[in-house]
Write an enzyme that holds these catalytic residues in place. Sequence first.
Site, PDB file in Angstrom:
ATOM      1  N   GLY A 116      72.419  36.016 -84.001  1.00  0.00           N
ATOM      2  CA  GLY A 116      71.947  34.480 -83.064  1.00  0.00           C
ATOM      3  C   GLY A 116      72.407  34.862 -81.786  1.00  0.00           C
ATOM      4  N   PRO A 169      70.068  27.361 -76.765  1.00  0.00           N
ATOM      5  CA  PRO A 169      68.867  26.038 -76.313  1.00  0.00           C
ATOM      6  C   PRO A 169      68.676  25.715 -74.725  1.00  0.00           C
ATOM      7  N   SER A 206      64.302  32.926 -73.070  1.00  0.00           N
ATOM      8  CA  SER A 206      63.856  33.978 -73.302  1.00  0.00           C
ATOM      9  C   SER A 206      64.391  35.212 -71.586  1.00  0.00           C
ATOM     10  N   ALA A 247      62.118  44.441 -85.033  1.00  0.00           N
ATOM     11  CA  ALA A 247      61.619  43.344 -85.381  1.00  0.00           C
ATOM     12  C   ALA A 247      60.504  42.977 -85.090  1.00  0.00           C
ATOM     13  N   ASP A 304      37.671  27.204 -87.888  1.00  0.00           N
ATOM     14  CA  ASP A 304      36.492  26.941 -87.190  1.00  0.00           C
ATOM     15  C   ASP A 304      35.696  26.765 -88.139  1.00  0.00           C
ATOM     16  N   GLY A 354      35.159  24.278 -91.125  1.00  0.00           N
ATOM     17  CA  GLY A 354      34.749  23.054 -91.079  1.00  0.00           C
ATOM     18  C   GLY A 354      35.898  22.351 -90.814  1.00  0.00           C
ATOM     19  N   GLU A 403      60.528  36.011 -80.692  1.00  0.00           N
ATOM     20  CA  GLU A 403      60.536  37.431 -80.570  1.00  0.00           C
ATOM     21  C   GLU A 403      60.194  38.389 -78.933  1.00  0.00           C
TER      22      GLU A 403
HETATM   23  P1  TGC Z   1      65.210  43.108 -67.598  1.00  0.00           P
HETATM   24  O1  TGC Z   1      66.249  43.487 -66.357  1.00  0.00           O
HETATM   25  O2  TGC Z   1      64.607  43.213 -67.719  1.00  0.00           O
HETATM   26  O3  TGC Z   1      65.858  45.104 -68.269  1.00  0.00           O
HETATM   27  C1  TGC Z   1      67.204  45.396 -68.610  1.00  0.00           C
HETATM   28  C2  TGC Z   1      67.359  47.237 -69.246  1.00  0.00           C
HETATM   29  O4  TGC Z   1      67.175  47.247 -69.751  1.00  0.00           O
HETATM   30  C3  TGC Z   1      65.351  47.461 -70.384  1.00  0.00           C
HETATM   31  N1  TGC Z   1      64.975  46.954 -71.577  1.00  0.00           N
HETATM   32  C4  TGC Z   1      65.121  47.332 -72.745  1.00  0.00           C
HETATM   33  N2  TGC Z   1      65.593  48.668 -73.308  1.00  0.00           N
HETATM   34  C5  TGC Z   1      64.873  48.790 -74.690  1.00  0.00           C
HETATM   35  N3  TGC Z   1      64.490  47.747 -75.831  1.00  0.00           N
HETATM   36  C6  TGC Z   1      63.812  46.867 -74.477  1.00  0.00           C
HETATM   37  N4  TGC Z   1      63.289  46.029 -75.546  1.00  0.00           N
HETATM   38  C7  TGC Z   1      64.161  46.083 -73.194  1.00  0.00           C
HETATM   39  N5  TGC Z   1      63.741  45.766 -72.840  1.00  0.00           N
HETATM   40  C8  TGC Z   1      64.002  45.520 -71.466  1.00  0.00           C
HETATM   41  C9  TGC Z   1      65.120  47.687 -69.174  1.00  0.00           C
HETATM   42  O5  TGC Z   1      64.302  48.353 -68.980  1.00  0.00           O
HETATM   43  C10 TGC Z   1      66.246  47.716 -68.164  1.00  0.00           C
HETATM   44  O6  TGC Z   1      66.769  49.372 -67.961  1.00  0.00           O
HETATM   45  P2  TGC Z   1      67.156  49.618 -66.489  1.00  0.00           P
HETATM   46  O7  TGC Z   1      67.168  51.111 -67.114  1.00  0.00           O
HETATM   47  O8  TGC Z   1      65.540  48.981 -66.098  1.00  0.00           O
HETATM   48  O9  TGC Z   1      68.467  48.723 -66.048  1.00  0.00           O
HETATM   49  O10 TGC Z   1      66.151  41.900 -68.168  1.00  0.00           O
HETATM   50  P3  TGC Z   1      66.592  41.225 -67.963  1.00  0.00           P
HETATM   51  O11 TGC Z   1      67.698  40.331 -67.980  1.00  0.00           O
HETATM   52  O12 TGC Z   1      66.176  40.681 -66.934  1.00  0.00           O
HETATM   53  O13 TGC Z   1      65.549  40.528 -69.588  1.00  0.00           O
HETATM   54  C11 TGC Z   1      64.797  40.459 -69.182  1.00  0.00           C
HETATM   55  C12 TGC Z   1      64.875  40.829 -70.789  1.00  0.00           C
HETATM   56  C13 TGC Z   1      64.057  41.863 -71.369  1.00  0.00           C
HETATM   57  C14 TGC Z   1      65.827  39.836 -71.788  1.00  0.00           C
HETATM   58  C15 TGC Z   1      63.220  39.653 -71.790  1.00  0.00           C
HETATM   59  O14 TGC Z   1      62.601  40.691 -70.812  1.00  0.00           O
HETATM   60  C16 TGC Z   1      62.782  39.492 -72.948  1.00  0.00           C
HETATM   61  O15 TGC Z   1      62.919  40.693 -73.868  1.00  0.00           O
HETATM   62  N6  TGC Z   1      63.180  38.579 -73.275  1.00  0.00           N
HETATM   63  C17 TGC Z   1      62.968  37.813 -74.398  1.00  0.00           C
HETATM   64  C18 TGC Z   1      63.896  36.946 -76.099  1.00  0.00           C
HETATM   65  C19 TGC Z   1      63.637  37.968 -76.796  1.00  0.00           C
HETATM   66  O16 TGC Z   1      62.445  38.057 -77.129  1.00  0.00           O
HETATM   67  N7  TGC Z   1      64.469  36.613 -77.452  1.00  0.00           N
HETATM   68  C20 TGC Z   1      64.308  36.884 -79.595  1.00  0.00           C
HETATM   69  C21 TGC Z   1      65.094  36.363 -79.460  1.00  0.00           C
HETATM   70  S1  TGC Z   1      65.317  36.808 -81.956  1.00  0.00           S
HETATM   71  C22 TGC Z   1      63.635  35.967 -82.023  1.00  0.00           C
HETATM   72  O17 TGC Z   1      63.370  35.548 -82.273  1.00  0.00           O
HETATM   73  C23 TGC Z   1      64.166  36.240 -84.080  1.00  0.00           C
HETATM   74  S2  TGC Z   1      62.887  35.695 -84.434  1.00  0.00           S
HETATM   75  C24 TGC Z   1      62.525  36.628 -86.016  1.00  0.00           C
HETATM   76  C25 TGC Z   1      61.935  36.254 -87.132  1.00  0.00           C
HETATM   77  O18 TGC Z   1      61.766  35.109 -87.663  1.00  0.00           O
HETATM   78  O19 TGC Z   1      61.095  36.537 -87.601  1.00  0.00           O
HETATM   79  P1  FAD Z   2      61.416  29.401 -72.755  1.00  0.00           P
HETATM   80  O1  FAD Z   2      62.080  30.868 -72.262  1.00  0.00           O
HETATM   81  O2  FAD Z   2      62.337  27.917 -72.182  1.00  0.00           O
HETATM   82  O3  FAD Z   2      60.109  29.362 -72.183  1.00  0.00           O
HETATM   83  C1  FAD Z   2      59.171  28.606 -72.093  1.00  0.00           C
HETATM   84  C2  FAD Z   2      57.962  28.765 -70.996  1.00  0.00           C
HETATM   85  O4  FAD Z   2      57.981  30.017 -70.099  1.00  0.00           O
HETATM   86  C3  FAD Z   2      57.376  29.784 -72.819  1.00  0.00           C
HETATM   87  O5  FAD Z   2      55.971  29.977 -72.265  1.00  0.00           O
HETATM   88  C4  FAD Z   2      57.766  31.442 -71.704  1.00  0.00           C
HETATM   89  O6  FAD Z   2      56.472  32.362 -71.720  1.00  0.00           O
HETATM   90  C5  FAD Z   2      57.721  30.690 -69.838  1.00  0.00           C
HETATM   91  N1  FAD Z   2      58.807  31.358 -68.766  1.00  0.00           N
HETATM   92  C6  FAD Z   2      59.380  31.992 -69.475  1.00  0.00           C
HETATM   93  N2  FAD Z   2      60.256  32.520 -67.852  1.00  0.00           N
HETATM   94  C7  FAD Z   2      59.476  33.410 -67.516  1.00  0.00           C
HETATM   95  C8  FAD Z   2      59.259  33.966 -67.001  1.00  0.00           C
HETATM   96  N3  FAD Z   2      59.878  34.917 -66.325  1.00  0.00           N
HETATM   97  N4  FAD Z   2      57.752  34.652 -65.867  1.00  0.00           N
HETATM   98  C9  FAD Z   2      56.707  33.565 -66.598  1.00  0.00           C
HETATM   99  N5  FAD Z   2      56.694  32.797 -67.526  1.00  0.00           N
HETATM  100  C10 FAD Z   2      58.021  32.644 -68.177  1.00  0.00           C
HETATM  101  N6  FAD Z   2      66.130  33.292 -81.795  1.00  0.00           N
HETATM  102  C11 FAD Z   2      67.517  34.072 -81.936  1.00  0.00           C
HETATM  103  O7  FAD Z   2      68.131  34.875 -81.480  1.00  0.00           O
HETATM  104  N7  FAD Z   2      66.768  34.104 -83.845  1.00  0.00           N
HETATM  105  C12 FAD Z   2      66.299  33.415 -84.803  1.00  0.00           C
HETATM  106  O8  FAD Z   2      66.248  34.187 -85.879  1.00  0.00           O
HETATM  107  C13 FAD Z   2      64.893  33.235 -83.946  1.00  0.00           C
HETATM  108  N8  FAD Z   2      63.868  32.514 -85.223  1.00  0.00           N
HETATM  109  C14 FAD Z   2      63.401  31.865 -84.282  1.00  0.00           C
HETATM  110  C15 FAD Z   2      62.469  30.942 -84.982  1.00  0.00           C
HETATM  111  C16 FAD Z   2      61.264  30.226 -84.987  1.00  0.00           C
HETATM  112  C17 FAD Z   2      60.614  29.250 -85.355  1.00  0.00           C
HETATM  113  C18 FAD Z   2      60.994  29.705 -83.182  1.00  0.00           C
HETATM  114  C19 FAD Z   2      60.551  29.089 -82.634  1.00  0.00           C
HETATM  115  C20 FAD Z   2      62.055  30.511 -82.586  1.00  0.00           C
HETATM  116  C21 FAD Z   2      62.838  31.399 -83.073  1.00  0.00           C
HETATM  117  N9  FAD Z   2      63.807  32.091 -82.316  1.00  0.00           N
HETATM  118  C22 FAD Z   2      64.672  32.315 -83.095  1.00  0.00           C
HETATM  119  C23 FAD Z   2      63.928  31.892 -80.344  1.00  0.00           C
HETATM  120  C24 FAD Z   2      62.426  32.582 -79.863  1.00  0.00           C
HETATM  121  O9  FAD Z   2      63.160  33.765 -79.683  1.00  0.00           O
HETATM  122  C25 FAD Z   2      62.731  31.842 -78.536  1.00  0.00           C
HETATM  123  O10 FAD Z   2      61.989  30.391 -79.078  1.00  0.00           O
HETATM  124  C26 FAD Z   2      61.875  32.770 -77.751  1.00  0.00           C
HETATM  125  O11 FAD Z   2      62.577  33.935 -77.221  1.00  0.00           O
HETATM  126  C27 FAD Z   2      61.511  32.045 -76.421  1.00  0.00           C
HETATM  127  O12 FAD Z   2      62.235  30.743 -76.152  1.00  0.00           O
HETATM  128  P2  FAD Z   2      62.218  29.685 -75.395  1.00  0.00           P
HETATM  129  O13 FAD Z   2      61.537  28.695 -76.654  1.00  0.00           O
HETATM  130  O14 FAD Z   2      63.379  28.762 -75.485  1.00  0.00           O
HETATM  131  O15 FAD Z   2      60.948  29.278 -74.731  1.00  0.00           O
END
Ligand code: TGC
Ligand code: FAD
Length: 389
Positions: free
Chosen positions: A135, A139, A143, A247, A341, A344, A368
């Site tokens: 988690g 909501p 991102s 992941a 596509d 069809g 992710e």
């Molecule tokens: P920001 O200031 O950009 O970065 C802070 C510091 O962290 C470093 N960094 C990382 N280091 C290691 N691994 C990474 N992936 C890293 N990303 C950033 C960065 O270089 C910086 O380092 P430093 O030394 O300069 O301080 O941080 P921010 O607060 O602006 O955040 C941006 C961030 C990184 C959180 C955003 O880019 C991001 O990754 N957002 C996406 C959130 C996301 O992926 N959520 C996933 C939820 S889990 C999920 O979706 C599971 S689906 C599972 C399934 O069903 O398969």
């Molecule tokens: P938002 O962050 O609201 O983004 C909406 C739009 O705005 C996107 O197009 C995005 O690219 C854009 N945007 C946002 N910020 C910026 C920016 N700075 N610049 C430009 N564009 C921007 N999460 C977990 O923690 N654990 C899970 O197990 C997990 N499983 C999931 C399973 C499914 C089926 C789905 C659909 C999602 C899951 N997630 C999980 C959540 C997932 O990681 C988020 O949906 C994802 O990180 C995007 O967040 P959001 O949906 O709130 O979109």
Amino acid sequence: MNAFRGVDFYRTDDLLSEEERMVRDTVREWVSEKAVPIMDKHFEEATFPMHLIPEMAALGVFGANLPEEYGCAGMNNVACGLVMQELERGDSGLRSFASVQGALVMFPIHAFGSDKQKRHWIPRLASGEKIGCFGLTEPDHGSDPGNMSTRAVKKGDRWILTGAKSWITNGTIADLAVVWAKHEGEVKGFLVEKGTKGFSAPEIKHKMSLRASITSQLIFDECAIPEENLLPKSEGLLSPLLCLNQARYGIAWGVLGAAMACYQAALEYSQSRIQFDKPIGGFQLVQDKLVYMLTEITKGQLLVHRLGRLKDQQQIDHSQTSLAKRNNTAIALETARLARDILGANGISLEFPIIRHMCNLEAVKTYEGTHDIHTLIVGQAITGLDAFR
Ligand code: TGC
Ligand code: FAD
């Protein structure tokens, strides 16, 4: 459809060790036999095939790159990637299950947990006896998880969690949730067991993507957990980000499996479907689509192969993983759309795997880290400039 052949136009198989090929072929055979025949039904009914969990565990796919001392397979990262490719060829829901269990639940316990937590949880998660979820997303914070609202307050020998997580894979069916919450401004990881007072995990219904995967909310209403359920080595936002890297790596491989399934289905269809007195595969416009698919899958294979070798050498940077997740998911989705596509009207039927993969990949593009967030991560890596805010 014929048996799954995989795509190997550039003889990438030659880059694999015998053991890596064996792992890939074992999972491939299992997916063909056990998963492919039933995934359309599960997609239609919006259920996860729970009966497959012990078999997946027996194949060693949960936390496959974690050490054998915890009951894991101890595979290298290329073998792990191939496992993800084969699972996602079956359905993104299968790969999601394995991604969450391994990369997002077992990995953080291994990386940030106490010895007691590791010994208790990892073997049970590896064997599929226990199911986990992760988690992070809320909501109001997807991102930007660094702005999360969920709070942890220390009261005596308990942590009190308050807040909500959303879009959590496996939440409703999980025995254990790895939950990220802020304590005095710092992100920390906590283990919350199913049945804990103040914790509930209602399912999110009506999804048109990843239907064969359970997605949930996690709600913490003054949920009290024992002090020992803190992941003691978790420290700041970097801890969950390190989990995401694991992941995202698996997704970069996994989506190629979905793309390969779509490519093969479209290729076979184009060779047998007759219009204007010849197979549609003989028309230039159809060949153009098939060649795009083959080219992009082949480039994607080379990308993840190199990424995997870098990961095995511990030379990987998170921005390289972002580049691969971003590229391979986008080309897999485009491949699925082009394949749909080519079929069809049949392209929209669950009789073929394509529309299911296409719908799934829409969610994979978002979770992710969205496609655009990975653009910004790679952009930041090459320019040194932060374009997030
Ligand atoms: P920001 O200031 O950009 O970065 C802070 C510091 O962290 C470093 N960094 C990382 N280091 C290691 N691994 C990474 N992936 C890293 N990303 C950033 C960065 O270089 C910086 O380092 P430093 O030394 O300069 O301080 O941080 P921010 O607060 O602006 O955040 C941006 C961030 C990184 C959180 C955003 O880019 C991001 O990754 N957002 C996406 C959130 C996301 O992926 N959520 C996933 C939820 S889990 C999920 O979706 C599971 S689906 C599972 C399934 O069903 O398969
Ligand atoms: P938002 O962050 O609201 O983004 C909406 C739009 O705005 C996107 O197009 C995005 O690219 C854009 N945007 C946002 N910020 C910026 C920016 N700075 N610049 C430009 N564009 C921007 N999460 C977990 O923690 N654990 C899970 O197990 C997990 N499983 C999931 C399973 C499914 C089926 C789905 C659909 C999602 C899951 N997630 C999980 C959540 C997932 O990681 C988020 O949906 C994802 O990180 C995007 O967040 P959001 O949906 O709130 O979109």
